[in-house]
Design a protein around this motif. Structure first.
Motif, PDB file in Angstrom:
ATOM      1  N   ILE A  24     -75.178  47.650 -49.044  1.00  0.00           N
ATOM      2  CA  ILE A  24     -75.898  48.179 -47.885  1.00  0.00           C
ATOM      3  C   ILE A  24     -76.912  49.224 -48.347  1.00  0.00           C
ATOM      4  N   THR A  25     -77.813  49.616 -47.446  1.00  0.00           N
ATOM      5  CA  THR A  25     -78.795  50.651 -47.771  1.00  0.00           C
ATOM      6  C   THR A  25     -78.222  52.050 -47.591  1.00  0.00           C
ATOM      7  N   GLY A  26     -77.133  52.145 -46.876  1.00  0.00           N
ATOM      8  CA  GLY A  26     -76.505  53.435 -46.652  1.00  0.00           C
ATOM      9  C   GLY A  26     -76.121  53.577 -45.198  1.00  0.00           C
ATOM     10  N   ARG A  44     -81.103  53.709 -60.232  1.00  0.00           N
ATOM     11  CA  ARG A  44     -80.182  52.606 -59.999  1.00  0.00           C
ATOM     12  C   ARG A  44     -79.620  52.249 -61.368  1.00  0.00           C
ATOM     13  N   ASP A  65     -88.197  54.971 -52.483  1.00  0.00           N
ATOM     14  CA  ASP A  65     -87.009  54.158 -52.755  1.00  0.00           C
ATOM     15  C   ASP A  65     -85.757  54.718 -52.090  1.00  0.00           C
ATOM     16  N   TYR A  66     -85.753  56.030 -51.798  1.00  0.00           N
ATOM     17  CA  TYR A  66     -84.595  56.660 -51.168  1.00  0.00           C
ATOM     18  C   TYR A  66     -85.016  57.915 -50.409  1.00  0.00           C
ATOM     19  N   ILE A  76     -79.886  57.497 -48.312  1.00  0.00           N
ATOM     20  CA  ILE A  76     -80.247  56.226 -47.699  1.00  0.00           C
ATOM     21  C   ILE A  76     -81.309  55.568 -48.579  1.00  0.00           C
ATOM     22  N   LEU A  77     -81.064  54.315 -48.959  1.00  0.00           N
ATOM     23  CA  LEU A  77     -81.959  53.561 -49.833  1.00  0.00           C
ATOM     24  C   LEU A  77     -82.886  52.675 -49.017  1.00  0.00           C
ATOM     25  N   ASP A  78     -83.996  52.255 -49.622  1.00  0.00           N
ATOM     26  CA  ASP A  78     -84.915  51.370 -48.909  1.00  0.00           C
ATOM     27  C   ASP A  78     -84.469  49.908 -48.967  1.00  0.00           C
ATOM     28  N   VAL A  79     -83.682  49.542 -49.977  1.00  0.00           N
ATOM     29  CA  VAL A  79     -83.128  48.180 -50.076  1.00  0.00           C
ATOM     30  C   VAL A  79     -81.629  48.293 -50.317  1.00  0.00           C
ATOM     31  N   PRO A  80     -80.855  47.297 -49.876  1.00  0.00           N
ATOM     32  CA  PRO A  80     -79.402  47.360 -50.098  1.00  0.00           C
ATOM     33  C   PRO A  80     -79.050  47.467 -51.585  1.00  0.00           C
ATOM     34  N   LEU A  81     -78.020  48.263 -51.884  1.00  0.00           N
ATOM     35  CA  LEU A  81     -77.535  48.432 -53.254  1.00  0.00           C
ATOM     36  C   LEU A  81     -76.375  47.471 -53.473  1.00  0.00           C
TER      37      LEU A  81
END
Length: 191
Positions: A24-26, A44, A65-66, A76-81
Motif C-alpha cells: 500500500i502507499t500508506g 526504497r 515520492d513521499y 505516505i508514498l506516491d506508489v504502493p510499496l
C-alpha cells in the motif's frame, strides 16, 4: 587567503527507521514528534531474503515520492510499496532524520582555508569535527584538501582528496578528479 570557521554546540542526533512494505502507499506509522523539519531523507530498500544484505537502495524525493504527515505521525508514498520484489526479496522504506534534544550535547566545529597563489590557481583545505560520544553515529571527522586550476576562461580542472572517520573509529579515504566547463550564459557543466 580566505578563512572560514564555524562552531556550534548541539544535541541533535539521527534516527533511522525501516518500515516493511505492505503493498500500500500508506499511511506507515513513524514517530515524528522530535524530528527537525526538513532533515528527512528516504530510500526504497531491497534486502536479500536470506542474509538481510542490501541488494538495492533507491533514493526517494521528499514531496514527490513521499510526504510526512505530522498530524498523524505517518509516511505516505506516491506508489504502493511492495512486500517483496519479483525474486521474493523483502522491500522496505528507510527514513532517516535528525532529532533535537535526544543526545548529549556536543561540539560541531570546523573550517575552510583557501589560498590563491596565482590568478588561475586555488588551493584549499577543510576540516569538520563532530565531537559527540565515541561509538555514536553523530561522531564524525572529515579532512579534505583540494586544488582548482583554471585552464582558460571557460575550463577548470579540480583535484580533491578526503578522509573521513565515523563514531566507531572506522576510517576511509577518497579522491576526486574532474573538469568543469562553463556553458553559455555563465551556467557551469561538469565532466
Amino acid at each position: 587567503m580566505a578563512l572560514t570557521l564555524f562552531a556550534a554546540r548541539t544535541g541533535q542526533s539521527q534516527r533511522s527507521v525501516e518500515i516493511a512494505g505492505r503493498g500500500i502507499t500508506g499511511p506507515y506509522p513513524v514517530d515524528l514528534s522530535d524530528m527537525i523539519g526538513g532533515s528527512d531523507r528516504a530510500w526504497r530498500v531491497t534486502r536479500d531474503r536470506d542474509t538481510g544484505e542490501i541488494l538495492q537502495e533507491v533514493p526517494l524525493e521528499r514531496l514527490t515520492d513521499y510526504v510526512l504527515d505530522y498530524f498523524t505521525d505517518s509516511l505516505i508514498l506516491d506508489v504502493p510499496l511492495k512486500q517483496a520484489d519479483e525474486d521474493g526479496h523483502p522491500v522496505s522504506v528507510r527514513l532517516v532524520f535528525e532529532t533535537e534534544g535526544t543526545a548529549e550535547r556536543y561540539w560541531l566545529y570546523g573550517g575552510d582555508v583557501i589560498w590563491t597563489p596565482a590568478e588561475d590557481l586555488e588551493i584549499g583545505a577543510r576540516i569538520q569535527h563532530a565531537d559527540a560520544a565515541r561509538g555514536t553515529p553523530q561522531r564524525e571527522r572529515l579532512q579534505a584538501v583540494y586544488m582548482r586550476r583554471r585552464i582558460d576562461d571557460g575550463t577548470s580542472v579540480e583535484l580533491e582528496v578526503a578522509r573521513m572517520q565515523d563514531g566507531a573509529g572506522r576510517a576511509g579515504a577518497a579522491g576526486r578528479c574532474g573538469s568543469r566547463a562553463n556553458a553559455p550564459h555563465g551556467r557551469a557543466s561538469s565532466n
